[in-house]
Write an enzyme that holds these catalytic residues in place. Structure first.
Site, PDB file in Angstrom:
ATOM      1  N   HIS A  46       0.817  -1.222   0.000  1.00  0.00           N
ATOM      2  CA  HIS A  46       0.000   0.000   0.000  1.00  0.00           C
ATOM      3  C   HIS A  46       0.852   1.274   0.000  1.00  0.00           C
ATOM      4  CE1 HIS A  46      -3.514  -2.428   0.486  1.00  0.00           C
ATOM      5  NE2 HIS A  46      -3.202  -2.829   1.708  1.00  0.00           N
ATOM      6  N   ASP A  86      -2.770 -11.059  -1.585  1.00  0.00           N
ATOM      7  CA  ASP A  86      -3.292 -10.502  -0.344  1.00  0.00           C
ATOM      8  C   ASP A  86      -4.774 -10.185  -0.553  1.00  0.00           C
ATOM      9  OD1 ASP A  86      -1.980  -8.890   2.241  1.00  0.00           O
ATOM     10  OD2 ASP A  86      -3.765  -7.898   1.458  1.00  0.00           O
ATOM     11  N   HIS A  96      -6.272  -7.549   0.020  1.00  0.00           N
ATOM     12  CA  HIS A  96      -6.470  -6.136  -0.332  1.00  0.00           C
ATOM     13  C   HIS A  96      -5.700  -5.810  -1.608  1.00  0.00           C
ATOM     14  CE1 HIS A  96      -6.726  -6.584   4.093  1.00  0.00           C
ATOM     15  NE2 HIS A  96      -7.823  -5.867   3.910  1.00  0.00           N
ATOM     16  N   ASP A 144      -4.576 -13.104   4.736  1.00  0.00           N
ATOM     17  CA  ASP A 144      -5.809 -12.463   5.191  1.00  0.00           C
ATOM     18  C   ASP A 144      -7.006 -12.870   4.334  1.00  0.00           C
ATOM     19  OD1 ASP A 144      -4.686 -11.108   3.061  1.00  0.00           O
ATOM     20  OD2 ASP A 144      -4.690  -9.141   4.018  1.00  0.00           O
TER      21      ASP A 144
END
Length: 293
Positions: free
Chosen positions: A114, A151, A153, A227
């Protein structure tokens, strides 16, 4: 064959903060009998300047982050946070060099996807994969690079780093309604609904990997966030531990078919069952070793 870890570093956090500091020493301990686990070194500052905006870095090292920037990061800025981020990026850089030399490189940290060129976001101070790619480029590696980001995200920062780079293909398979709210443009984005289970996830992954494989990469980075597991505090997907194993199996099978080096970085994992987070991460690295080492 060896792996790098930030388990030797502490992180000052407020009581009850959801960042899973426990998983780094937990995964290092789980793998200790399989291969040497070495302390990740600090990334060279010149490597950071190859990727990140100089003004961002200079201000970060001089002043740290403002309160507003810390809120966007999701972590309070402290010397221990900066130190840990420097070592996590250093682990990915060395893992990338190991991959080119030995075929497989392992960092038991990293995957901070990110972070943008000019700012921190979402637990990500530096974009370790972008830093490693730029470092390899500066040292003469000119091959095509594939970033497989699984991931939960979207790898929004990584997408921005390489949007104008035709030598890097970014694939992100993620929760469509999950963080970040505003998605960036990867070369291939696959958004999945909340709660998606093993069968639908693996079907989407098979299609995505077939497209990515056609890029004919000469080096692969794999962000192996766990996750995606059911019960994750932030992931919102619904995979089982067996589903994660089959996910990893598909990535490693593709890499083996291509016959190219692979770098594995940890990515996210925040399950309500801490032991499940550790076991899922450790399982990824065990499978990488048995499949590719």
């Amino acid at each position: 064959m060896k792996a790098y870890s930030t388990a030797h570093l502490s992180l000052d956090l407020p009581e009850g903060h959801p960042f899973p500091s426990y998983k780094y020493p937990g995964v290092a301990e789980a793998l200790k009998g399989l291969l040497p686990v070495l302390p990740a070194p600090e990334v060279p500052r010149e490597a950071l300047f190859l990727a990140h905006d100089p003004a961002y870095l200079e201000r970060l090292f001089r002043e740290g982050l403002s309160r507003k920037e810390s809120l966007r990061l999701g972590l309070p800025f402290t010397p221990s946070l900066l130190r840990r981020a420097l070592h996590a990026a250093g682990g990915t850089l060395l893992a990338a060099e190991d991959a080119l030399r030995e075929g497989l490189g392992l960092n038991l940290a990293g995957g901070t996807h990110h972070a943008f060129p000019d700012r921190a976001e979402g637990y990500s101070l530096f974009n370790d994969v972008a830093v490693a790619v730029r470092w390899l480029r500066a040292r003469g590696f000119a091959g095509r690079v594939l970033v497989v980001d699984l991931d939960a995200h979207q790898g929004n920062g990584t997408a921005v780093f390489f949007q104008e780079d035709p030598t890097v293909f970014t694939l992100s398979l993620h929760g469509e309604r999950n963080y970040p709210l505003r998605k960036e443009r990867s070369d291939l984005d696959v958004g999945l609904p909340d709660g998606v289970g093993d069968e639908a996830y693996l079907y989407a992954l098979d299609e995505a990997l077939e497209i990515a494989q056609a890029f004919r990469p000469e080096l692969v980075f794999y962000n192996a966030g766990v996750d995606v597991l059911k019960g994750d505090r932030f992931g919102r997907l619904g995979l089982s531990l067996e589903g994660v194993r089959k996910r990893d199996e598909r990535v490693f099978r593709m890499v083996k078919t291509l016959g190219v080096p692979l770098v594995v970085v940890m990515g996210g994992g925040y399950n309500r069952d801490p032991q499940l987070t550790v076991e899922a991460h450790a399982g990824t690295y065990r499978l990488a070793l048995s499949s590719l080492a």
